[in-house]
Design a protein around this motif. Structure first.
Motif, PDB file in Angstrom:
ATOM      1  N   GLY A 141       0.738  -1.149  -0.013  1.00  0.00           N
ATOM      2  CA  GLY A 141      -0.057   0.004  -0.013  1.00  0.00           C
ATOM      3  C   GLY A 141       0.773   1.368   0.097  1.00  0.00           C
ATOM      4  O   GLY A 141       0.623   2.375   0.580  1.00  0.00           O
ATOM      5  N   LEU A 142       1.828   1.151  -0.486  1.00  0.00           N
ATOM      6  CA  LEU A 142       2.814   2.465  -0.608  1.00  0.00           C
ATOM      7  C   LEU A 142       2.284   3.669  -1.479  1.00  0.00           C
ATOM      8  O   LEU A 142       1.415   3.200  -2.528  1.00  0.00           O
ATOM      9  CB  LEU A 142       4.136   2.039  -1.113  1.00  0.00           C
ATOM     10  CG  LEU A 142       5.250   0.964  -0.405  1.00  0.00           C
ATOM     11  CD1 LEU A 142       6.384   0.618  -1.270  1.00  0.00           C
ATOM     12  CD2 LEU A 142       5.305   1.624   0.935  1.00  0.00           C
ATOM     13  N   ARG A 143       2.490   4.529  -1.281  1.00  0.00           N
ATOM     14  CA  ARG A 143       2.082   5.856  -2.069  1.00  0.00           C
ATOM     15  C   ARG A 143       3.135   6.438  -3.144  1.00  0.00           C
ATOM     16  O   ARG A 143       4.326   6.127  -2.601  1.00  0.00           O
ATOM     17  CB  ARG A 143       1.380   6.933  -1.150  1.00  0.00           C
ATOM     18  CG  ARG A 143       0.437   6.740  -0.468  1.00  0.00           C
ATOM     19  CD  ARG A 143       0.033   7.822   0.639  1.00  0.00           C
ATOM     20  NE  ARG A 143       1.052   8.650   1.048  1.00  0.00           N
ATOM     21  CZ  ARG A 143       1.769   8.356   2.347  1.00  0.00           C
ATOM     22  NH1 ARG A 143       1.494   7.155   2.882  1.00  0.00           N
ATOM     23  NH2 ARG A 143       2.782   9.074   2.799  1.00  0.00           N
ATOM     24  N   PRO A 144       2.943   6.958  -4.293  1.00  0.00           N
ATOM     25  CA  PRO A 144       3.834   7.591  -5.080  1.00  0.00           C
ATOM     26  C   PRO A 144       4.514   8.554  -4.298  1.00  0.00           C
ATOM     27  O   PRO A 144       3.934   9.497  -3.707  1.00  0.00           O
ATOM     28  CB  PRO A 144       3.291   7.834  -6.336  1.00  0.00           C
ATOM     29  CG  PRO A 144       1.738   7.832  -6.036  1.00  0.00           C
ATOM     30  CD  PRO A 144       1.676   6.884  -5.019  1.00  0.00           C
ATOM     31  N   CYS A 145       5.662   8.854  -4.661  1.00  0.00           N
ATOM     32  CA  CYS A 145       6.331   9.929  -4.029  1.00  0.00           C
ATOM     33  C   CYS A 145       5.861  11.223  -4.927  1.00  0.00           C
ATOM     34  O   CYS A 145       5.705  11.407  -5.860  1.00  0.00           O
ATOM     35  CB  CYS A 145       8.086   9.964  -4.222  1.00  0.00           C
ATOM     36  SG  CYS A 145       8.909  11.559  -3.957  1.00  0.00           S
ATOM     37  N   PRO A 146       5.537  12.455  -3.915  1.00  0.00           N
ATOM     38  CA  PRO A 146       5.053  13.602  -4.659  1.00  0.00           C
ATOM     39  C   PRO A 146       6.195  14.405  -5.427  1.00  0.00           C
ATOM     40  O   PRO A 146       5.803  15.197  -6.352  1.00  0.00           O
ATOM     41  CB  PRO A 146       4.449  14.342  -3.364  1.00  0.00           C
ATOM     42  CG  PRO A 146       5.198  13.958  -2.133  1.00  0.00           C
ATOM     43  CD  PRO A 146       5.472  12.492  -2.487  1.00  0.00           C
ATOM     44  N   LEU A 147       7.346  14.139  -5.129  1.00  0.00           N
ATOM     45  CA  LEU A 147       8.633  14.984  -5.895  1.00  0.00           C
ATOM     46  C   LEU A 147       8.901  14.422  -7.119  1.00  0.00           C
ATOM     47  O   LEU A 147       9.050  14.963  -7.932  1.00  0.00           O
ATOM     48  CB  LEU A 147       9.605  14.938  -4.749  1.00  0.00           C
ATOM     49  CG  LEU A 147      10.851  15.584  -5.138  1.00  0.00           C
ATOM     50  CD1 LEU A 147      10.588  17.299  -5.401  1.00  0.00           C
ATOM     51  CD2 LEU A 147      11.998  15.641  -4.449  1.00  0.00           C
ATOM     52  N   CYS A 148       9.188  13.154  -7.079  1.00  0.00           N
ATOM     53  CA  CYS A 148       9.564  12.465  -8.465  1.00  0.00           C
ATOM     54  C   CYS A 148       8.316  12.100  -9.281  1.00  0.00           C
ATOM     55  O   CYS A 148       8.540  11.594 -10.489  1.00  0.00           O
ATOM     56  CB  CYS A 148      10.468  11.344  -8.149  1.00  0.00           C
ATOM     57  SG  CYS A 148       9.860   9.906  -7.306  1.00  0.00           S
ATOM     58  N   ASP A 149       7.351  11.810  -8.656  1.00  0.00           N
ATOM     59  CA  ASP A 149       6.014  11.458  -9.450  1.00  0.00           C
ATOM     60  C   ASP A 149       6.177  10.127 -10.279  1.00  0.00           C
ATOM     61  O   ASP A 149       5.986  10.230 -11.292  1.00  0.00           O
ATOM     62  CB  ASP A 149       5.618  12.698 -10.072  1.00  0.00           C
ATOM     63  CG  ASP A 149       4.128  12.330 -10.544  1.00  0.00           C
ATOM     64  OD1 ASP A 149       3.360  11.737  -9.904  1.00  0.00           O
ATOM     65  OD2 ASP A 149       3.611  12.893 -11.690  1.00  0.00           O
ATOM     66  N   PRO A 150       6.501   9.122  -9.561  1.00  0.00           N
ATOM     67  CA  PRO A 150       6.762   7.709 -10.346  1.00  0.00           C
ATOM     68  C   PRO A 150       5.234   7.299 -10.867  1.00  0.00           C
ATOM     69  O   PRO A 150       4.340   7.799 -10.313  1.00  0.00           O
ATOM     70  CB  PRO A 150       7.246   6.654  -9.315  1.00  0.00           C
ATOM     71  CG  PRO A 150       6.894   7.265  -8.172  1.00  0.00           C
ATOM     72  CD  PRO A 150       7.052   8.982  -8.110  1.00  0.00           C
ATOM     73  N   ASP A 151       5.472   6.431 -11.784  1.00  0.00           N
ATOM     74  CA  ASP A 151       4.053   5.689 -12.347  1.00  0.00           C
ATOM     75  C   ASP A 151       3.327   5.283 -11.259  1.00  0.00           C
ATOM     76  O   ASP A 151       3.888   4.518 -10.348  1.00  0.00           O
ATOM     77  CB  ASP A 151       4.215   4.888 -13.268  1.00  0.00           C
ATOM     78  CG  ASP A 151       5.114   5.614 -14.701  1.00  0.00           C
ATOM     79  OD1 ASP A 151       4.916   6.899 -15.054  1.00  0.00           O
ATOM     80  OD2 ASP A 151       5.657   4.784 -15.183  1.00  0.00           O
ATOM     81  N   PRO A 152       1.822   5.462 -11.287  1.00  0.00           N
ATOM     82  CA  PRO A 152       1.106   5.028 -10.175  1.00  0.00           C
ATOM     83  C   PRO A 152       1.034   3.318 -10.241  1.00  0.00           C
ATOM     84  O   PRO A 152       1.028   2.978 -11.426  1.00  0.00           O
ATOM     85  CB  PRO A 152      -0.173   5.444  -9.964  1.00  0.00           C
ATOM     86  CG  PRO A 152      -0.254   6.313 -11.570  1.00  0.00           C
ATOM     87  CD  PRO A 152       1.244   6.295 -12.169  1.00  0.00           C
ATOM     88  N   VAL A 153       1.198   2.586  -9.049  1.00  0.00           N
ATOM     89  CA  VAL A 153       0.790   1.349  -9.190  1.00  0.00           C
ATOM     90  C   VAL A 153      -0.214   0.972  -8.150  1.00  0.00           C
ATOM     91  O   VAL A 153      -0.389   1.598  -6.906  1.00  0.00           O
ATOM     92  CB  VAL A 153       2.281   0.666  -8.585  1.00  0.00           C
ATOM     93  CG1 VAL A 153       2.047  -0.747  -8.341  1.00  0.00           C
ATOM     94  CG2 VAL A 153       3.425   0.889  -9.292  1.00  0.00           C
ATOM     95  N   GLY A 154      -1.336   0.232  -8.766  1.00  0.00           N
ATOM     96  CA  GLY A 154      -2.439  -0.171  -8.087  1.00  0.00           C
ATOM     97  C   GLY A 154      -2.520  -1.498  -8.092  1.00  0.00           C
ATOM     98  O   GLY A 154      -1.844  -2.229  -8.747  1.00  0.00           O
ATOM     99  N   PRO A 155      -3.461  -2.118  -7.163  1.00  0.00           N
ATOM    100  CA  PRO A 155      -4.010  -3.583  -7.310  1.00  0.00           C
ATOM    101  C   PRO A 155      -4.073  -4.178  -8.751  1.00  0.00           C
ATOM    102  O   PRO A 155      -3.524  -5.303  -9.158  1.00  0.00           O
ATOM    103  CB  PRO A 155      -5.083  -3.707  -6.499  1.00  0.00           C
ATOM    104  CG  PRO A 155      -5.220  -2.501  -5.871  1.00  0.00           C
ATOM    105  CD  PRO A 155      -4.409  -1.286  -6.564  1.00  0.00           C
ATOM    106  N   ALA A 156      -4.581  -3.172  -9.848  1.00  0.00           N
ATOM    107  CA  ALA A 156      -5.033  -3.902 -10.893  1.00  0.00           C
ATOM    108  C   ALA A 156      -3.471  -3.833 -11.847  1.00  0.00           C
ATOM    109  O   ALA A 156      -3.210  -4.658 -12.561  1.00  0.00           O
ATOM    110  CB  ALA A 156      -5.849  -2.854 -11.698  1.00  0.00           C
ATOM    111  N   ASP A 157      -2.729  -3.035 -11.509  1.00  0.00           N
ATOM    112  CA  ASP A 157      -1.082  -2.836 -12.208  1.00  0.00           C
ATOM    113  C   ASP A 157      -0.350  -4.064 -11.902  1.00  0.00           C
ATOM    114  O   ASP A 157       0.220  -4.606 -12.605  1.00  0.00           O
ATOM    115  CB  ASP A 157      -0.605  -1.563 -11.848  1.00  0.00           C
ATOM    116  CG  ASP A 157      -1.088  -0.242 -12.530  1.00  0.00           C
ATOM    117  OD1 ASP A 157      -1.655  -0.705 -13.704  1.00  0.00           O
ATOM    118  OD2 ASP A 157      -0.923   0.907 -12.282  1.00  0.00           O
TER     119      ASP A 157
END
Length: 198
Positions: A162-178
């Motif tokens: 359940g990690l959140r993406p970093c707001p600074l580097c803005d990596p591609d979001p990862v969700g359960p579907a991903d």
């Protein structure tokens, strides 16, 4: 001697050029009236006899003091920057230029020193996590550069933890579907449920 602007001497130009001098005159007169009011009040024992000094000297003195301060402030504000202010502005500009050039050079030097200078961009899909952190980062994120403890983490581990993406580097979001659709690029995820810690 007061120098007036060349050409037509309008009243506004005359007032603008005399503003600092009028301010100093008002300040001196205001201080003088305040002193006279204080001196008059201090010589009287009864309040009824002190009131005329307050009304005739102290109140106008305070008003002149305020007017002089305003005139001096307006005189300094309307004029352009003087030589000292221009020098400070030039030095600030040089300092800003040096700092921004150094900041632009710093990431390049860090990449060359770590052997990453051969690749133009970090590997897409590779993610990092700081132990105990709640966000995941790209390898070029400023929050993980220069640290020894960032560990690679896979997309499935990101979704599972359940990690959140970093707001600074803005990596591609990862969700359960991903996590279900994309294969895990890192075979050894850190902190994944069921992973062997030792």
């Amino acid at each position: 001697m007061v120098r007036l602007p060349q050409g037509s001497a309008r009243p506004a130009d005359l007032l603008r050029s005399l503003r600092p001098r009028l301010g100093w005159i008002a300040l001196v007169l205001g201080i003088g009236l305040l002193f006279l009011g204080w001196y008059g009040v201090s010589g009287e024992r009864y309040t009824a006899r002190q009131l005329p000094y307050l009304a005739s000297a102290t109140a106008p003195g305070a008003a002149l003091l305020l007017a002089g301060t305003v005139l001096l402030a307006l005189g300094r504000r309307t004029g352009g920057p003087d030589a000292d202010q221009q020098q400070i502005l030039r030095q600030l500009e040089i300092l800003y230029r040096l700092l921004t050039e150094e900041a632009a050079r710093e990431p390049l030097a860090a990449k060359e020193g770590s052997g990453l200078g051969t690749t133009a961009a970090p590997a897409r899909g590779r993610l990092l996590v700081v132990p105990g952190g709640g966000t995941y980062h790209r390898p070029d994120c400023l929050l993980v550069q220069g640290r020894d403890d960032p560990q690679p983490v896979g997309r499935t581990a990101v979704a599972a933890r359940g990690l959140r993406p970093c707001p600074l580097c803005d990596p591609d979001p990862v969700g359960p579907a991903d996590a279900d659709l994309k294969p895990d690029p890192d075979p050894d995820p850190v902190g994944a449920p069921g992973a062997d810690p030792g």
